[in-house]
Design a protein around this motif. Structure first.
Motif, PDB file in Angstrom:
ATOM      1  N   PHE A 183      -1.243  -0.511  -0.955  1.00 45.17           N
ATOM      2  CA  PHE A 183      -1.690   0.884  -0.814  1.00 45.17           C
ATOM      3  C   PHE A 183      -0.986   1.764  -1.848  1.00 45.17           C
ATOM      4  N   ALA A 184       0.320   1.540  -1.976  1.00 39.40           N
ATOM      5  CA  ALA A 184       1.074   2.389  -2.903  1.00 39.40           C
ATOM      6  C   ALA A 184       0.550   2.233  -4.320  1.00 39.40           C
ATOM      7  N   PHE A 188      11.196   1.028   7.695  1.00 34.52           N
ATOM      8  CA  PHE A 188      11.247   0.563   6.300  1.00 34.52           C
ATOM      9  C   PHE A 188      12.583   0.922   5.674  1.00 34.52           C
ATOM     10  N   ILE A 210      -2.819   4.047  -4.573  1.00 30.82           N
ATOM     11  CA  ILE A 210      -2.725   5.510  -4.505  1.00 30.82           C
ATOM     12  C   ILE A 210      -2.097   6.060  -5.779  1.00 30.82           C
ATOM     13  N   THR A 224       3.193  -8.772  -3.347  1.00 33.98           N
ATOM     14  CA  THR A 224       4.309  -8.872  -2.424  1.00 33.98           C
ATOM     15  C   THR A 224       3.866  -9.324  -1.053  1.00 33.98           C
ATOM     16  N   GLY A 225       2.569  -9.266  -0.776  1.00 38.00           N
ATOM     17  CA  GLY A 225       2.084  -9.619   0.549  1.00 38.00           C
ATOM     18  C   GLY A 225       2.288  -8.492   1.540  1.00 38.00           C
ATOM     19  N   LEU A 226       2.754  -7.346   1.069  1.00 35.85           N
ATOM     20  CA  LEU A 226       3.019  -6.216   1.948  1.00 35.85           C
ATOM     21  C   LEU A 226       1.917  -5.183   1.740  1.00 35.85           C
ATOM     22  N   LEU A 227       1.225  -4.843   2.827  1.00 35.32           N
ATOM     23  CA  LEU A 227       0.102  -3.915   2.716  1.00 35.32           C
ATOM     24  C   LEU A 227       0.536  -2.594   2.097  1.00 35.32           C
ATOM     25  N   ARG A 228       1.749  -2.169   2.481  1.00 34.77           N
ATOM     26  CA  ARG A 228       2.257  -0.886   1.987  1.00 34.77           C
ATOM     27  C   ARG A 228       2.299  -0.851   0.457  1.00 34.77           C
TER      28      ARG A 228
END
Lengths: 805, 112
Positions: free
Chosen positions: A596-597, A709, A600, A589-593
């Motif tokens: 990470f998700a 968000f 994790i 997605t190009g989204l760091l979040r």
């Protein structure tokens, strides 16, 4: 390292020099440097040909260890079967190289060096396939032939269709190759060896193994994809985009016969089982019929030849399947009757290489001299190209199965083979056996038909110069030599068939059906038997259909040239690409979040599963082992928890830095409570510097905003965070409980006992860092240094105009 | 005491994970700082809080706190300090270059 090893490796070695030869001798056609190699190899191999009945040489086995610990050795095994293939590869290879010198002109923009490197790569790989005994080595060479084939199809890579054909052949043959590797691995599981001869010795073990069916299917998948058997044959017509010498060499005479070779090689292992018999013979029969029927609607001469090759490969395959039934019976018993099918397969293999190679070269000449291969544009070439016409006439007559050429002999034997098969009383052949002669006969009619189409549409009829790109004329003599040699072989073998019977066929038969007694005697006149009447029927019906062909020319069947199975392939490929893109779009997605998700969630998931799997979650903490809670400690802990929890809710940057600092200092206090003075000191120091650094840095940074968000993310983030906290706590409690029950000796005792004696210091923590683990500490300093350098660089480095950093 | 500490560690880990998953680059850096705090405490807690003296030999005690985890944590504190300093400056630099600290705006180009 024997001469035979060198024989396999020599094309690769020569290939290394080709780029230099191409560059240094720019005026000489690179093909002249290649030509001597296959000629020499052929001359070397010819010495093994036996000179009389029963005079065949003993199989030769030479081993060079490669990965002996895994049972992988570069073992050369030369017997009748490998010899026949090696002779085909080198013999036809020499003729093809000669032909290619005249076919592909030495022009400026023609990358001849590429062509010959690929061709040599193929020659070496193919020799490797047929001469190796070790399954893994065979697999490696097998995939190399796929690679070389693909590269050669894409030789004129600026053409869209070439790239399409190359990709298709690569995908299909390599998929089959993988399946074959899996099959080989299963064979290793069953027998414990990768050596083919070792596996043949244990064929009884293989047949009785419960893994027999998957093994057979996987190995056959490799053979069927390579030999273009139905429904994997669709790559071969598209492979015709390759230069014609390549089509003649790889896609009719050698590479596509690798599957045949594999089936013949494995016949002593799997032969005599019902699954092998039905799979090989039935798939061969379907391919034979499908290929011959598809061929008659092709408009491209090479398209006709491609489907004809498919059909002939099916014929050989089917015969090998029928012949394998002989192994069901005891040696030298009644089973010997059924060996005629295998003999027909071997004989036809040789014949097919001669007439099809010649025909491909003739078509190449027509293409080269007229500029087209479309039968709707061609016609009347008989008088313009008399030599090519003669070559084609003989080749086509042989392919159609007319006397006195070699094709007639093998076709008669083919009919004998299928007729004999109906007499089999095993594998349900009593009920289904009759399909073999019927389909064989139908396929032969269509074979006869497409031979007629090729002959009449090209050489007879009206000459239409306005439709051709060039003025048609006879080819230069150099181009004619190779097809003339091949076609003379057709005539010679046709007239004197027994020159191949003891020299080539008998040793091959000994390899495929070891231990059988058989008589190899080939002759034309068998009397007025069923086979002869079948041939006469083929000629009559074929001619009848040809005469009425004009009527059907505009029908749906004739207008659709492309094999309907191509749609399955194209849709599958499209679906694969769309699917892969879909998967990528979901995860990338190009989204760091999101990254990470994913990480994790994966870690939490795998930890939970692992802990649960090994039943490691335990809460049986011994209350006596726990330390008591002094009130001041409880206050500090509660304070830390409260401050930490407040952190996500603060939307002011200075406040949040201060809160973070408070957490750090509370941590230092906790270290004091837990009697860790060094930690407390370090933490205090670091935290002070950190707060100063944060404040400095944040002077330039924007104000923190309320978390923005999507609500869905916030709840999901909350769930993920709580689950992380939960799993960490659970693991913590479990390991506490574990340390209660399992009494390990702490390695720390060593340090407590020895610190003073060995280092002279009394602060154990310091001594561990400075003395026992001094090297680690030095490297730690190095890490800090690197970080400091990075910090300085990032701050000091000036932005250049328009730089996107 | 150990159980209480483990509860605290769980809270710290939850908070840090939540921060890491937020949209703001600064909060992500905070999250990483908190994560290392949590890890240090976990290591210390699991070594046990027996009634020992600080790991200094001059204390004339028969039982000492376990020195090895403390040495490990000391190293970890220093390293995480280095990493954090670097991350901070990286964040600063990113902000200067792109004028935003929102991660959903720092997604690169569509063709990458």
């Amino acid at each position: 390292m024997s001469l035979l090893h060198l024989l396999v490796l020599s094309p690769f070695i020569l290939a290394l020099f080709i780029p230099f030869l191409y560059k240094w001798f720019r005026n000489v056609h690179t093909g002249w440097f290649i030509l001597p190699l296959p000629v020499i190899l052929f001359a070397y191999l010819i010495q093994f040909v036996s000179t009389g009945p029963g005079l065949g040489f003993e199989p030769i086995m030479e081993t060079v260890p490669w990965v002996p610990s895994l049972g992988i050795n570069f073992t050369i095994y030369l017997d009748g079967l490998s010899l026949l293939f090696a002779l085909l590869i080198t013999g036809i290879g020499a003729l093809v190289v000669l032909y290619s010198i005249f076919y592909i002109a030495n022009k400026k923009d023609e990358p001849l060096n590429n062509f010959y490197v690929y061709l040599l790569m193929f020659m070496g790989a193919m020799l490797g396939v047929v001469l190796s005994d070790n399954l893994i080595v065979i697999y490696v060479f097998w995939e190399l032939t796929s690679l070389a084939s693909s590269l050669l199809i894409a030789y004129w890579f600026h053409k869209e269709k070439s790239r399409y054909g190359a990709q298709k052949s690569m995908l299909i043959t390599v998929t089959g190759g993988f399946a074959m590797l899996a099959g080989f691995s299963l064979l290793y599981v069953i027998t414990g060896t990768f050596s083919l001869q070792g596996i043949i010795e244990q064929s009884q073990v293989v047949i009785e193994s419960p893994l027999l069916v998957p093994t057979v299917l996987l190995v056959l998948l490799g053979a069927f994809t390579k030999s273009a058997q139905f429904p994997f044959h669709i790559w071969l017509p598209d492979a015709m985009e390759a230069p014609t010498p390549v089509s003649a060499y790889l896609h009719s005479a050698t590479m596509v016969k690798a599957g045949i070779y594999l089936v013949a090689r494995f016949t002593p292992v799997f032969g005599g089982t019902s699954i092998w018999f039905w799979m090989v013979s039935l798939v061969g029969l379907i391919t034979l019929t499908w290929g011959s029927i598809s061929a008659i609607r092709q408009k491209d001469l090479k398209g006709i030849l491609a489907f004809s090759t498919i059909s002939q490969l099916g014929l050989i395959m089917s015969l090998l399947g029928l012949g394998s039934a002989a192994l069901y019976y005891d040696v030298a018993d009644e089973g010997a009757v059924f060996t005629v099918a295998t003999m027909a397969a071997v004989f036809h293999l040789i014949n097919h290489a001669t007439f099809k190679g010649g025909l491909f070269m003739a078509v190449g000449i027509i293409d080269h001299e007229t500029g087209t291969r479309d039968i709707r544009k061609l016609g009347g070439l008989m008088s313009l190209m008399p030599i090519t016409f003669t070559i084609s006439l003989i080749g086509l007559a042989s392919m159609a199965g007319l006397p006195p050429f070699n094709g007639f002999l093998s076709k008669e034997m083919f009919f004998t083979g299928v007729l004999d098969a109906t007499a089999l009383e095993i594998f349900n052949m009593q009920t289904f056996g009759i399909i073999f002669p019927i389909f064989a006969w139908i396929a032969s009619i269509f074979t006869f038909l497409y031979c007629l189409i090729m002959l009449f549409k090209t050489f007879f009829g009206k000459y239409q110069p306005e439709k051709l790109e060039k003025e048609a004329h006879e080819a230069p003599i150099g181009m004619l030599i190779s097809p003339i040699i091949l076609i003379s072989m057709v005539v010679i073998i046709g007239l004197f068939p027994n020159i191949v019977s003891y020299t080539l066929i008998e040793p091959v038969m000994n390899s495929i059906l070891p231990g059988f007694e058989f008589e190899v005697n080939l002759y034309h006149w068998h009397g007025l038997n069923t086979e002869l009447f079948m041939t006469l029927g083929v000629i009559v019906f074929g001619s009848l259909i040809y005469m009425n062909l004009g009527r059907w020319q505009e029908t749906y069947f004739f207008l659709r040239e492309r094999d309907p199975l191509n749609q399955v392939y194209d849709r599958g490929l499209d679906g694969l690409i769309t699917g892969a893109q879909g998967v990528t779009n979901v995860q990338m997605t190009g989204l760091l979040r999101d990254y990470f998700a994913y990480m994790i969630v994966f870690m939490v998931g795998s930890l939970t599963v692992t802990m649960y799997w090994f039943d490691a979650f335990t809460f049986a903490v011994d209350p006596n082992s726990l330390a008591s809670i002094p009130p001041y400690a409880a206050i500090i802990i509660a304070l830390t928890a409260a401050v930490s929890l407040s952190l996500p809710f603060i939307n002011h940057r200075v406040s949040s830095i201060i809160v973070l600092g408070v957490v750090g200092f509370l941590l230092a206090l906790l270290f004091v409570v837990f009697r860790a003075p060094d930690l407390a000191l370090t933490q205090l120091l670091v935290e002070t510097v950190m707060v100063v650094l944060l404040l400095l840095c944040f002077y330039f940074l924007p104000e923190l905003k309320k978390e923005d968000f999507k609500p869905r993310f916030r709840w999901l983030n909350l769930v993920i965070s709580i689950s992380v906290g939960l799993i960490v706590s659970l693991i913590g409690i479990s390991s506490l409980a574990l340390s209660n029950t399992a009494q390990f000796d702490s390695i720390s005792d060593y340090f407590i006992e020895n610190t003073y004696e060995l280092t002279g210091g009394k602060n154990m923590v310091n001594m561990i860092l400075d003395d026992f683990r001094a090297l680690d500490t030095i490297l730690e300093v190095l890490v800090l240094g690197i970080a400091a350098l990075g910090v300085v660089a990032l701050i000091k480095l000036r932005f250049k105009g328009g730089e996107d950093v | 005491m150990e159980l209480l500490m483990i509860l605290l560690i769980g809270i710290i880990f939850s908070v840090s994970t939540y921060l890491i998953l937020t949209n703001s680059l600064l909060r992500v850096i905070f999250g990483i700082i908190m994560l290392s705090h949590g890890a240090h405490l976990l290591l210390l807690t699991l070594s046990g809080f027996n009634e020992g003296a600080p790991p200094l030999l001059g204390e004339e005690s028969s039982v000492y706190m376990d020195p090895l985890p403390q040495a490990l944590i000391l190293t970890a504190i220093v390293i995480s300090f280095g990493v954090t300093a670097f991350l901070l400056v990286l964040g600063y630099r990113t902000y200067r270059a792109h004028e935003t600290d929102k991660l959903d705006k720092l997604r690169g180009h569509a063709d990458e």
